[in-house]
Design an enzyme around this catalytic site. Structure first.
Site, PDB file in Angstrom:
ATOM      1  CE  LYS A 288      -8.209  -0.589   5.338  1.00 45.89           C
ATOM      2  NZ  LYS A 288      -6.958  -0.626   4.582  1.00 45.89           N
TER       3      LYS A 288
ATOM      4  CG  HIS B 214      -1.964   0.936   1.344  1.00 38.25           C
ATOM      5  ND1 HIS B 214      -1.756   2.258   1.634  1.00 38.25           N
ATOM      6  CD2 HIS B 214      -3.301   0.779   1.202  1.00 38.25           C
ATOM      7  CE1 HIS B 214      -2.935   2.876   1.663  1.00 38.25           C
ATOM      8  NE2 HIS B 214      -3.889   2.009   1.398  1.00 38.25           N
TER       9      HIS B 214
ATOM     10  CG  ASP C   8       0.327  -2.288   6.232  1.00 35.53           C
ATOM     11  OD1 ASP C   8      -0.675  -2.453   6.958  1.00 35.53           O
ATOM     12  OD2 ASP C   8       0.301  -1.636   5.170  1.00 35.53           O
TER      13      ASP C   8
ATOM     14  CD  GLN D 101      -7.190  -5.374   3.303  1.00 34.40           C
ATOM     15  OE1 GLN D 101      -8.349  -5.768   3.413  1.00 34.40           O
ATOM     16  NE2 GLN D 101      -6.888  -4.094   3.163  1.00 34.40           N
TER      17      GLN D 101
HETATM   18  C1  LIG Z   1      -6.020   0.251   4.499  1.00 37.77           C
HETATM   19  C2  LIG Z   1      -4.588  -0.060   4.433  1.00 37.77           C
HETATM   20  C3  LIG Z   1      -3.626   0.869   4.830  1.00 37.77           C
HETATM   21  C4  LIG Z   1      -3.962   2.274   5.252  1.00 37.77           C
HETATM   22  O1  LIG Z   1      -4.747   2.294   6.394  1.00 37.77           O
HETATM   23  P1  LIG Z   1      -5.295   3.713   6.949  1.00 37.77           P
HETATM   24  O2  LIG Z   1      -6.338   3.297   7.918  1.00 37.77           O
HETATM   25  O3  LIG Z   1      -5.842   4.446   5.760  1.00 37.77           O
HETATM   26  O4  LIG Z   1      -4.144   4.424   7.568  1.00 37.77           O
HETATM   27  C5  LIG Z   1      -2.303   0.482   4.772  1.00 37.77           C
HETATM   28  N1  LIG Z   1      -1.940  -0.752   4.375  1.00 37.77           N
HETATM   29  C6  LIG Z   1      -2.841  -1.677   3.993  1.00 37.77           C
HETATM   30  C7  LIG Z   1      -2.381  -3.033   3.588  1.00 37.77           C
HETATM   31  C8  LIG Z   1      -4.191  -1.367   4.006  1.00 37.77           C
HETATM   32  O5  LIG Z   1      -5.083  -2.279   3.621  1.00 37.77           O
END
Ligand SMILES: *Cc1c(COP(=O)(O)O)cnc(C)c1O
Length: 404
Positions: A224, A121, A198, A201
């Site tokens: 999320k 991302h 990260d 997701q």
């Molecule tokens: C949604 C997402 C982000 C960003 O998240 P925010 O809530 O907009 O800061 C970063 N990495 C991945 C893999 C995502 O799915």
């Protein structure tokens, strides 16, 4: 017992119509929906104990502080962090990554190398490019193959004693691929490099155990995983959080302030300057409790069923290509129709009440890899149904007929 019809009753938004049709919400990889119970937690805060935390002796402030810190505990237990102060509350994944990237400005110099993957991302690319610009460190990339999997043999080639940091997503938001992060972490540690994962997701689908993973930093967003927007977390190993300087200066993050010298507060407050999203943090804890009450094992089994069903049904459409075909993937399907722009398909689906995302999904390097402008992305959550997938498949067929 997992009962999707009962679960759907928890989400008021799922009852609404869009363009005269019942809403089919398949944009869960961008943000998940919020159950009434979590919405109530936010309303209850403002109705009954809205007050600033940590600073007051009065009862409301105490109640708010207790609820805020109880939420940190819920997050600590969920991710199995050793200490509650290893959980830093942030405004989301993007904020968490910037906090770490900014801190590393004091720890990197020219000649150092940092490693990213080809399927990140933008929020896990751009802060690191800024770090490279500020320090002279060099960015290396783990490539991916046509199935949308990282090529680990290549990772072995770019890892070296110069590597200081590796940052990879747990699950790709554009392709759904589940990356072998335990292996990636272990290999990085052989060279003394720190690893940031990260998990934005991944956290809607599984429970990461940060101690078992032996990860140095793990980041996620509440929105999320059934929580509100504008809230997230950074897990950091104590030793690393102590090494990093504060990201923002302000109230709450200090021990003592004078014009000669300011000393910083202990963890976690050193990284939590200013008044946070108090209601949001409390709701984040409630959202995690809600997801655990459904059960992540049940969620995984059900979402895999949806993924298999949708994959089979969509592949029955002539001229449809799915991007991201790893065996290890979650309920995200990125696809295109031959000769048709993804945006046009998304617009027609919206007319039918079906919410999908079209475009590059904040992951332009992946689109460049496949040499496409973008994809149509349908991403499923545990409150979606097979009937909704049937609607999507019918909708895609209709769109194809109209646009051909
Ligand atoms: C949604 C997402 C982000 C960003 O998240 P925010 O809530 O907009 O800061 C970063 N990495 C991945 C893999 C995502 O799915």
């Amino acid at each position: 017992m997992f009962n999707v019809e009962n679960i759907r009753k928890d989400f008021p938004i799922l009852q609404r119509k869009v363009n005269g049709k019942p809403l089919v919400y398949f944009d869960n990889a961008a943000t998940g929906q919020t159950p009434q119970l979590v919405i109530d937690v936010i309303a209850n805060y403002y109705q009954n104990y809205n007050s600033n935390i940590h600073r007051g002796v009065h009862s409301l402030s105490q109640e708010a502080t207790d609820a805020y810190e109880a939420s940190r505990k819920i997050i600590q237990n969920h991710f199995n962090a050793k200490e509650a102060y290893e959980i830093i509350l942030t405004s989301g994944t993007t904020h968490s990554i910037n906090l770490v990237a900014n801190g590393f400005r004091t720890l990197l110099t020219k000649g150092d190398e940092i490693i990213v993957s080809a399927m990140e991302h933008h929020s896990n690319i751009v802060p690191w490019q800024m770090l490279c610009e500020a320090t002279g460190a060099e960015l290396k990339v783990i490539p991916m193959n046509i199935e949308g999997e990282l090529v680990l043999s290549n990772y072995d080639n770019i890892l070296s004693d110069k590597t200081k940091l590796v940052f990879v997503n747990h699950i790709s938001n554009a392709l759904g691929t589940i990356n072998p992060i335990k292996t990636i972490i272990k290999k990085a540690h052989l060279f003394g490099a720190a690893v940031l994962i990260d998990g934005a997701q991944a956290c809607p689908h599984l429970i990461p155990d940060v101690q078992d993973l032996d990860v140095d930093f793990y980041v996620a967003s509440a929105h999320k995983m059934c929580g509100p927007t504008g809230v997230g977390m950074l897990y950091g190993k104590e030793e690393w959080l102590k090494k990093l300087p504060p990201y923002q200066g302000g109230g709450e993050m200090i021990a003592e302030v004078s014009f000669n010298k300011t000393t910083y507060a202990d963890l976690p407050h050193k990284f939590e300057a200013g008044t946070p999203n108090i209601a949001g943090v409390i709701a984040f804890g409630a959202a995690i409790n809600y997801m655990n009450s459904i059960g992540f094992k049940a969620i995984e089994v059900y979402e895999n069923e949806l993924l298999d069903y949708a994959t089979t049904q969509l592949l029955g459409i002539d001229g449809l290509t799915i991007y991201g075909t790893s065996k290890n993937k979650t309920s995200v399907i990125s696809f295109n129709l031959d000769g048709i722009h993804p945006y046009d398909v998304g617009t027609l689906l919206d007319k039918m009440g079906i919410a999908v995302r079209t475009g590059h999904h904040c992951a332009q390097p992946i689109m460049d890899f496949y040499n496409i402008p973008g994809t149509i992305r349908a991403s499923f959550a545990f409150y979606n149904t097979k009937e909704e997938i049937d609607n999507l498949v019918e909708g895609v067929k209709k769109a194809q007929l109209m646009l051909q």
